[in-house]
Every structure is written in C-alpha cells, then in structure tokens.
Design a protein around this motif. Sequence first.
Motif, PDB file in Angstrom:
ATOM      1  N   THR A   5       0.826  -1.214   0.012  1.00 18.25           N
ATOM      2  CA  THR A   5      -0.031  -0.184   0.069  1.00 18.25           C
ATOM      3  C   THR A   5       0.837   1.227  -0.027  1.00 18.25           C
ATOM      4  O   THR A   5       2.076   1.231   0.161  1.00 18.25           O
ATOM      5  N   GLN A   6       0.399   2.273  -0.236  1.00 20.76           N
ATOM      6  CA  GLN A   6       1.014   3.525  -0.330  1.00 20.76           C
ATOM      7  C   GLN A   6       0.790   4.393   0.994  1.00 20.76           C
ATOM      8  O   GLN A   6       1.198   5.669   1.062  1.00 20.76           O
ATOM      9  N   LEU A   7       0.193   3.804   2.075  1.00 18.80           N
ATOM     10  CA  LEU A   7      -0.041   4.384   3.280  1.00 18.80           C
ATOM     11  C   LEU A   7      -0.830   5.965   2.955  1.00 18.80           C
ATOM     12  O   LEU A   7      -1.632   6.257   2.503  1.00 18.80           O
ATOM     13  N   TRP A   8       0.072   6.915   3.671  1.00 14.12           N
ATOM     14  CA  TRP A   8      -0.470   8.398   3.602  1.00 14.12           C
ATOM     15  C   TRP A   8      -0.026   8.916   2.369  1.00 14.12           C
ATOM     16  O   TRP A   8      -0.761  10.279   2.197  1.00 14.12           O
ATOM     17  N   LEU A   9       0.239   8.242   1.474  1.00 12.52           N
ATOM     18  CA  LEU A   9       0.589   8.931   0.238  1.00 12.52           C
ATOM     19  C   LEU A   9      -0.385   8.166  -0.869  1.00 12.52           C
ATOM     20  O   LEU A   9       0.044   8.047  -2.117  1.00 12.52           O
ATOM     21  N   SER A  10      -1.614   7.839  -0.719  1.00 14.76           N
ATOM     22  CA  SER A  10      -2.659   7.046  -1.339  1.00 14.76           C
ATOM     23  C   SER A  10      -3.116   8.116  -2.477  1.00 14.76           C
ATOM     24  O   SER A  10      -3.626   7.477  -3.335  1.00 14.76           O
ATOM     25  N   TYR A  11      -3.084   9.119  -2.271  1.00 11.56           N
ATOM     26  CA  TYR A  11      -3.502  10.297  -3.176  1.00 11.56           C
ATOM     27  C   TYR A  11      -4.973   9.928  -3.674  1.00 11.56           C
ATOM     28  O   TYR A  11      -5.054   9.875  -4.854  1.00 11.56           O
ATOM     29  N   ARG A  12      -5.807   9.560  -2.718  1.00  8.22           N
ATOM     30  CA  ARG A  12      -7.255   9.388  -3.256  1.00  8.22           C
ATOM     31  C   ARG A  12      -7.840  10.862  -3.766  1.00  8.22           C
ATOM     32  O   ARG A  12      -7.474  11.808  -3.474  1.00  8.22           O
ATOM     33  N   PRO A  13      -8.770  10.517  -5.036  1.00 11.69           N
ATOM     34  CA  PRO A  13      -9.419  11.609  -5.367  1.00 11.69           C
ATOM     35  C   PRO A  13     -10.002  12.600  -4.584  1.00 11.69           C
ATOM     36  O   PRO A  13     -10.700  12.202  -3.501  1.00 11.69           O
ATOM     37  N   VAL A  14      -9.674  13.906  -4.740  1.00 15.61           N
ATOM     38  CA  VAL A  14     -10.398  14.770  -4.042  1.00 15.61           C
ATOM     39  C   VAL A  14     -11.438  15.613  -4.705  1.00 15.61           C
ATOM     40  O   VAL A  14     -10.906  16.219  -5.500  1.00 15.61           O
ATOM     41  N   GLY A 100      14.841  20.960  -0.059  1.00 17.85           N
ATOM     42  CA  GLY A 100      13.710  22.119   0.582  1.00 17.85           C
ATOM     43  C   GLY A 100      12.286  21.877  -0.620  1.00 17.85           C
ATOM     44  O   GLY A 100      11.146  21.901  -0.072  1.00 17.85           O
ATOM     45  N   VAL A 101      12.753  22.132  -1.814  1.00 20.15           N
ATOM     46  CA  VAL A 101      11.672  22.089  -2.958  1.00 20.15           C
ATOM     47  C   VAL A 101      10.865  20.478  -2.776  1.00 20.15           C
ATOM     48  O   VAL A 101       9.699  20.471  -2.833  1.00 20.15           O
ATOM     49  N   LEU A 102      11.637  19.564  -2.607  1.00 20.41           N
ATOM     50  CA  LEU A 102      11.127  18.121  -2.216  1.00 20.41           C
ATOM     51  C   LEU A 102      10.014  18.298  -1.052  1.00 20.41           C
ATOM     52  O   LEU A 102       8.749  17.911  -1.164  1.00 20.41           O
ATOM     53  N   TYR A 103      10.506  18.729  -0.086  1.00 21.16           N
ATOM     54  CA  TYR A 103       9.825  18.692   1.221  1.00 21.16           C
ATOM     55  C   TYR A 103       8.553  19.998   1.029  1.00 21.16           C
ATOM     56  O   TYR A 103       7.320  19.637   1.452  1.00 21.16           O
ATOM     57  N   GLY A 104       8.836  20.766   0.321  1.00 19.47           N
ATOM     58  CA  GLY A 104       7.629  21.792   0.104  1.00 19.47           C
ATOM     59  C   GLY A 104       6.559  21.232  -0.808  1.00 19.47           C
ATOM     60  O   GLY A 104       5.479  21.242  -0.397  1.00 19.47           O
ATOM     61  N   ILE A 105       6.871  20.302  -1.917  1.00 18.63           N
ATOM     62  CA  ILE A 105       5.889  19.599  -2.748  1.00 18.63           C
ATOM     63  C   ILE A 105       4.943  18.739  -1.818  1.00 18.63           C
ATOM     64  O   ILE A 105       3.901  18.696  -1.856  1.00 18.63           O
ATOM     65  N   PHE A 106       5.790  17.871  -1.007  1.00 16.70           N
ATOM     66  CA  PHE A 106       4.989  17.050  -0.251  1.00 16.70           C
ATOM     67  C   PHE A 106       4.291  17.604   0.683  1.00 16.70           C
ATOM     68  O   PHE A 106       3.078  17.223   1.124  1.00 16.70           O
ATOM     69  N   HIS A 107       4.389  18.975   1.299  1.00 18.45           N
ATOM     70  CA  HIS A 107       3.567  19.608   2.111  1.00 18.45           C
ATOM     71  C   HIS A 107       2.528  20.188   1.442  1.00 18.45           C
ATOM     72  O   HIS A 107       0.968  19.962   1.720  1.00 18.45           O
ATOM     73  N   LEU A 108       2.622  20.332   0.269  1.00 19.63           N
ATOM     74  CA  LEU A 108       1.458  20.855  -0.755  1.00 19.63           C
ATOM     75  C   LEU A 108       0.431  19.626  -0.857  1.00 19.63           C
ATOM     76  O   LEU A 108      -0.642  19.860  -0.707  1.00 19.63           O
ATOM     77  N   LEU A 109       0.982  18.656  -1.291  1.00 23.28           N
ATOM     78  CA  LEU A 109       0.401  17.309  -1.343  1.00 23.28           C
ATOM     79  C   LEU A 109      -0.468  16.961  -0.078  1.00 23.28           C
ATOM     80  O   LEU A 109      -1.610  16.648  -0.233  1.00 23.28           O
ATOM     81  N   ARG A 110       0.211  17.059   0.706  1.00 21.53           N
ATOM     82  CA  ARG A 110      -0.498  16.916   2.160  1.00 21.53           C
ATOM     83  C   ARG A 110      -1.707  17.831   2.258  1.00 21.53           C
ATOM     84  O   ARG A 110      -2.870  17.208   2.798  1.00 21.53           O
ATOM     85  N   LEU A 111      -1.523  19.007   1.918  1.00 24.89           N
ATOM     86  CA  LEU A 111      -2.828  20.005   2.338  1.00 24.89           C
ATOM     87  C   LEU A 111      -3.793  19.254   1.296  1.00 24.89           C
ATOM     88  O   LEU A 111      -5.045  19.453   1.862  1.00 24.89           O
ATOM     89  N   VAL A 112      -3.600  19.153   0.023  1.00 25.53           N
ATOM     90  CA  VAL A 112      -4.670  18.789  -0.823  1.00 25.53           C
ATOM     91  C   VAL A 112      -5.111  17.877  -0.334  1.00 25.53           C
ATOM     92  O   VAL A 112      -6.400  17.501  -0.350  1.00 25.53           O
ATOM     93  N   SER A 113      -4.520  16.596   0.012  1.00 27.44           N
ATOM     94  CA  SER A 113      -5.097  15.503   0.542  1.00 27.44           C
ATOM     95  C   SER A 113      -6.017  15.626   1.684  1.00 27.44           C
ATOM     96  O   SER A 113      -6.755  14.854   2.049  1.00 27.44           O
ATOM     97  N   MET A 114      -5.614  16.555   2.451  1.00 27.94           N
ATOM     98  CA  MET A 114      -6.305  16.812   3.641  1.00 27.94           C
ATOM     99  C   MET A 114      -7.531  17.811   3.322  1.00 27.94           C
ATOM    100  O   MET A 114      -7.993  18.113   4.303  1.00 27.94           O
ATOM    101  N   LYS A 115      -7.463  17.968   2.076  1.00 26.38           N
ATOM    102  CA  LYS A 115      -8.763  18.957   1.462  1.00 26.38           C
ATOM    103  C   LYS A 115      -8.580  20.357   2.356  1.00 26.38           C
ATOM    104  O   LYS A 115      -9.549  21.051   2.556  1.00 26.38           O
ATOM    105  N   ALA A 116      -7.459  20.744   2.665  1.00 24.14           N
ATOM    106  CA  ALA A 116      -7.403  22.119   3.428  1.00 24.14           C
ATOM    107  C   ALA A 116      -7.340  23.299   2.294  1.00 24.14           C
ATOM    108  O   ALA A 116      -7.099  23.100   1.149  1.00 24.14           O
ATOM    109  N   ASP A 117      -7.601  24.476   2.943  1.00 22.38           N
ATOM    110  CA  ASP A 117      -7.969  25.607   1.937  1.00 22.38           C
ATOM    111  C   ASP A 117      -6.421  26.059   2.042  1.00 22.38           C
ATOM    112  O   ASP A 117      -5.989  26.660   2.913  1.00 22.38           O
ATOM    113  N   ILE A 118      -6.019  26.488   0.720  1.00 19.94           N
ATOM    114  CA  ILE A 118      -4.717  26.772   0.570  1.00 19.94           C
ATOM    115  C   ILE A 118      -4.730  28.314   0.007  1.00 19.94           C
ATOM    116  O   ILE A 118      -3.565  28.743  -0.248  1.00 19.94           O
TER     117      ILE A 118
END
Length: 663
Positions: A5-14, A100-118
């Motif tokens: 499985t992809q754990l927290w990186l499963s990127y389900r449709p939002v 830093g770029v890599l971590y920043g992208i993962f941060h953005l993906l986390r926010l989207v996956s949490m449906k956070a308002d950006i």
Amino acid sequence: MQEWTQLWLSYRPVKAYERADFFAEYTLEGFEAEHPVIRNALRELTLGIGSMLGVKPESAVKKTPAGGLRIRRDTSIGSEGYSLKAEGDGITLAAPDEKGVLYGIFHLLRLVSMKADIASLDVLTEPENPLRMLNHWDNLDGSIERGYSGRSFFFREGKILVNDRIRDYARLIGSIGINGVVINNVNVKGDATDLITDRYFPELQKMAEIFSGYGIRLFLSLNFASPMELGGCGTCDPLDPEVVTWWERRIRTVYKALPSLGGFLVKADSEGRPGPFTYGRNQAQGANMLADVLKPYGGLVIWRCFVYNCTQDWRDRITDRARAGYDNFCSLDGAFRDNVILQIKNGPVDFQIREPVSPLFGGMEHTNQMLEVQIAQEYTGQQIDLCYLMPMFREVLDFHTCCRDEKDTVADIISGRTFGNTNMGIAAVCNTGDDKNWTGNDLAAANLYGFGRLAWDMSLSSAEIAEEWIRQTFDLSPESERMLRDMLLRSREVYEKYTCPLGIGWMVNPLDHYGPSVDGYEYSRWGTYHRSDHLGLGVDRTDKGTGYAQQYRETNAAMYNDPHTCPEELLLFFHRVLYETRLKSGKTLIQHIYDSHFEGASEAKEMAECWEKLRLELDPEVYERVRERFRRQIRNAEEWRDQVNSYFYRKSGIPDEKGRRIY
Ligand code: GCW
C-alpha cells in the motif's frame, strides 16, 4: 493486485477542490529540472495532483504564467527548509536547496489530500533537527530483530534487494522529512560484517542513489571487531596502529565506492557486541578512532550509549542498570570528536512503556547527542496492541532537564539550541517490514508518520499529528475521524494500565517480550528487577538506594528522590513502596494496581468496539486486519490483568476492595 500500500501517500481523488487551478502550471527558477531530487519532486507533484485532482501540472518554463506553482530558490531560508505562500492565482514555493523543494511539494500534497484551504497559505518552516533518522534492525538473512511486520525489504538470504519497494519506501519517508537511514541491525554479525566489502558495494550504490533522490543519506551499522573478523588482525584495540591502518584502508575503499555514505552507527560493548572495553579503552577512545578515520570523507560516527552490564546477579542490589549510561559516558563529556554523535535511548533502561528521561540529556554539555526512540513496538504491544507513541515522545521532548534556566528541554538539547552543537537530532528504531501494509497493524503506521513529522517540527501536538495521518490515510466522516483520533490518543495510557504499574517496567515474557510474565526477568542476569515481596515492590533509586536519582540536575534529583514529589507514574521506578501506602488518588498502591488493570482491560475492549463502529467507512481488508489485532489485544490485556492482579494478590494477601475476580 497491489503488492503493497501507499499509506498516507495514497492520493485518493479529492472532489470539488476549489484550488485545482493552482496546480495547472509550474515554473522553476534557480533549480535544474534534471537534478535527481527536483525530478522526483516534480514526479511526485504530477502523480499526486493527477490522482487527487485530475489535473496534470505542466511546465511553463517558456511562458510567463499568470498563476500556478512558482518554485524558486531562496537562500535566506535555512537548509532543507521552505516557504509556501499563496499569491494571486498561485502559490510560491521558495527553498534554499533541492531538498527544500521536495519537502515543500510534499507539504502541498499533504494539504490537498487533507482538503485544506490553501487560498491564504503562508508557511515558513525549517527542520528543527538536523538529523532525522530511521534505524532498521534488519538482518542480511531477511529476518528483523524486533520486527512485527513481516520480513526485511532490504535483505533476503544474504542479498541486498533494490527494487520498486525501496523507491516507495524512500518516497514515504522522504515525504515526512526523514534524511538518514541505517538499513542493517546494530547487532552486526555474519554476512552483515561484509557490508563494508566489495561483496555488497554494487547494490549499496544503487540503494544510496535511490535514497539520495529523496534527500536521504544511507548509513550502515558497523562491527567494531571488523579488523579481526575481516582483516585477520589479532586485535581490534582502537589504539593499536595496525588496527587504525586497517580501518583507514577499509574506509578509503568504502568511500570510493559509496561517496555519499553518511557514516556508521555503532553498538559497542553492549549485549555481547565487541568494543573498546575489551582492551581497557573507554568509549571515547573507541569512537574517536573511527571518527578520525572517517573525518576526511565527512562521515559521522553515531555511537550508542546503550552500554550496561548484562550479566548481573539478581541478588546484587548495588549495581543498577539504569545508572549505566550516565556512568559510562557522562565523565567523557567533551572528549568526543565533532563528527561523533552519541545516540541515547529516551529512558535509562530500555524502551519501556513508562521510564524517566535519560539523565545523559542535560548531563552532557559538550558532546553531540541524538535521541533514540523505538517505534518498533517491542515493549509496547508489538503492533498487535494499539499504542500510538506520540504522547510518549512529546513527554520526552518536553522534559525540562534543568541544565539551564531556559532552553533546557530535551527538544532544545537535541536540536542544538541549548549548547549550540550542530551534529544533533533524533532517530527511531523502525517498525516496518515487507507486510503489504508496511507496519503489520495498519494503525501502527501512525507512529512512523508521526515520528517523521515530530522530528521535523517538535512543536506539533500528538492530536495534530494524529489528525493529519488519519485524514490522509482514511476517508472518514468528521465524527469518525474524531473517534479514531481519540482512540489513538488514549491508547498508550490504556496499554500502560493493563501492563506494568507506575514505571516499574518489564514483567514481560522473556525473549519475545510480548505478554505478561511477572517474574520473567526477576531472577535473570539482565538487571531488570521489580523486587516484589509480601510487603511491597519497587526499586529504591534514591540517595539511600542505588543513587540513580542523583544523576539528574539538582531540581530533578530532589524531585525524584522524594516519594511525595516524584511524579506518581514513575513512583515504582524510583521508590520501594508498600502495598498499603496511599497514593495521591487516596487509593492504596495495591488497590491502584487492581483498579488500573481492570480499567485497562476494559478500555482495550472499548477501543475494539470503537473500531467496529467504523466498519462501513473502511476498506474491508483494512477493517478485518485491524479487528483481528484488536481481538488479540483484548486477550493480551485480560491475560496481563489476571496475571498481574493474581500475582500481587498472592504476594500481599490483600483482597480487592471491590471484590472482583482475582485468581
Ligand atoms: O531492547 C533490546 C532489544 C534487543 C536490541 C537492544 C538494542 C538490537 O531486546 O533486541 O538489540 O535492545 O537496543 O541494542
């Protein structure tokens, strides 16, 4: 079928995400698109955004985009950090380096996956700990020491595996900011000793390359006796010139093959492993010899402080295993080279469900230090019983060592804020294996995720981390999310209630360390005794006992020394207490033992029932897998309850006030 499985990186449709347009285009300023880390970051962006939002981010290098994602270099931000700012129709990700770029992208993906308002996003973050590491106790034959999630995905039958799973592992841990990994067990024996020979270099090179694409440095555990076992030297005395020359040659070859190697983790003079003590040398002489050899290559020596006498006589009440770390290391403060880091377990004994913080934190001022915690649940339920460990780690990080008037917590020390050291950080003994879901119990992945997040940002609360993990891992209603979060948050206390009372520790089955055996270690050589008799139990570690409490700075030493000021959850760690002594709750000690064990077992059942309420919202396979573990947890909790209660009833002869069933 999916193999893992992809754990927290499963990127389900939002669905209906309002800011999908932010990701339609991106620009890159000051970074090379072909840099391996940038390539991986952009690949992740495409994968994550494509899968969650159905949008394919396009490079807009040649156009001037109106909005979209603007990635640019900003050297005013601290190494590995980044900022994210919503501006106009887009977002700017600024970072000083590729990581830093890599971590920043993962941060953005986390926010989207949490449906956070950006839309009003404005973050600047730099990692608090320079080193954020995972230690695997994987053996070359594929077994894992204290592994509860299948076999190793690094090794099988003496061979190193380099495959897609390694890449997914690197993505997963890179996404939470881990930047160093030790792939082999600290007990280095047999084939593992050969990891520093050409036998394994080709595969290690491939592994190091995959890792470094995700900002991770490869480290290896080292056998201190290599000069004898590999080199045919008659000794491994760190001061013997022949030994030093042997290491110089070997390490030169290693770094020629693996120039990006971070260095070595060493378990010396511990539980039968070789070390400098054999030659009458101290721990600094052992560590410094290796450090000098590694210096030209920028390599680190991470030297463990888990050094104690494991052949104690249980009759001996003077020797105290809890004292050993401090006794062996504290007087050497300042004697270690600057590329040596001492890795210190959170407690003075060994990863029990409740221990005080090691007095080495705050005891040493001139030595690089790392905190070692264990997310492999050796003593905390073995990934059968639910035990979310962030509350425990928070307590350790927040502990005031009293070594300074301010900035004196463990978090301050390991991040380098207290003493200004630079080679500092945090490591966890990892809980993964080749099980489809990586961690055996699906809920144990919260500890892996949480460790990485906490290592980066030590101000996060246990609840915040749990919420993030749940939101990215499952697709639950808000009410169910809260229920699962509350289960995680209480789980450590529940486990503590039905197992060892008030910091006494152990009472586990010898060898496998799962389930109760109150006297399992009581008459053995391991130095872990509860000393129960017909009157009471507990170990006197005060100034009238073993003197362990005096290893702390004055304020803490005084607090622990007095049973009235000693935090009650650690009472039996520091004091011998009679069964009829009243605790702060007004209950006697014996009644507290009975009550907490009845409560713990019934709360374990409650948690299992909560899980059952989530059935309709969960993937049936995940639901069943965890339910099965809860069934085993309930049996385990009942066994603990009945064995501990019966044991103390039989010792004390004092019945339960509430007349419940004790055997
Ligand atoms: O707790 C003990 C474990 C050992 C482990 C040791 C250590 C790797 O039972 O399995 O060995 O700690 O930390 O070195």
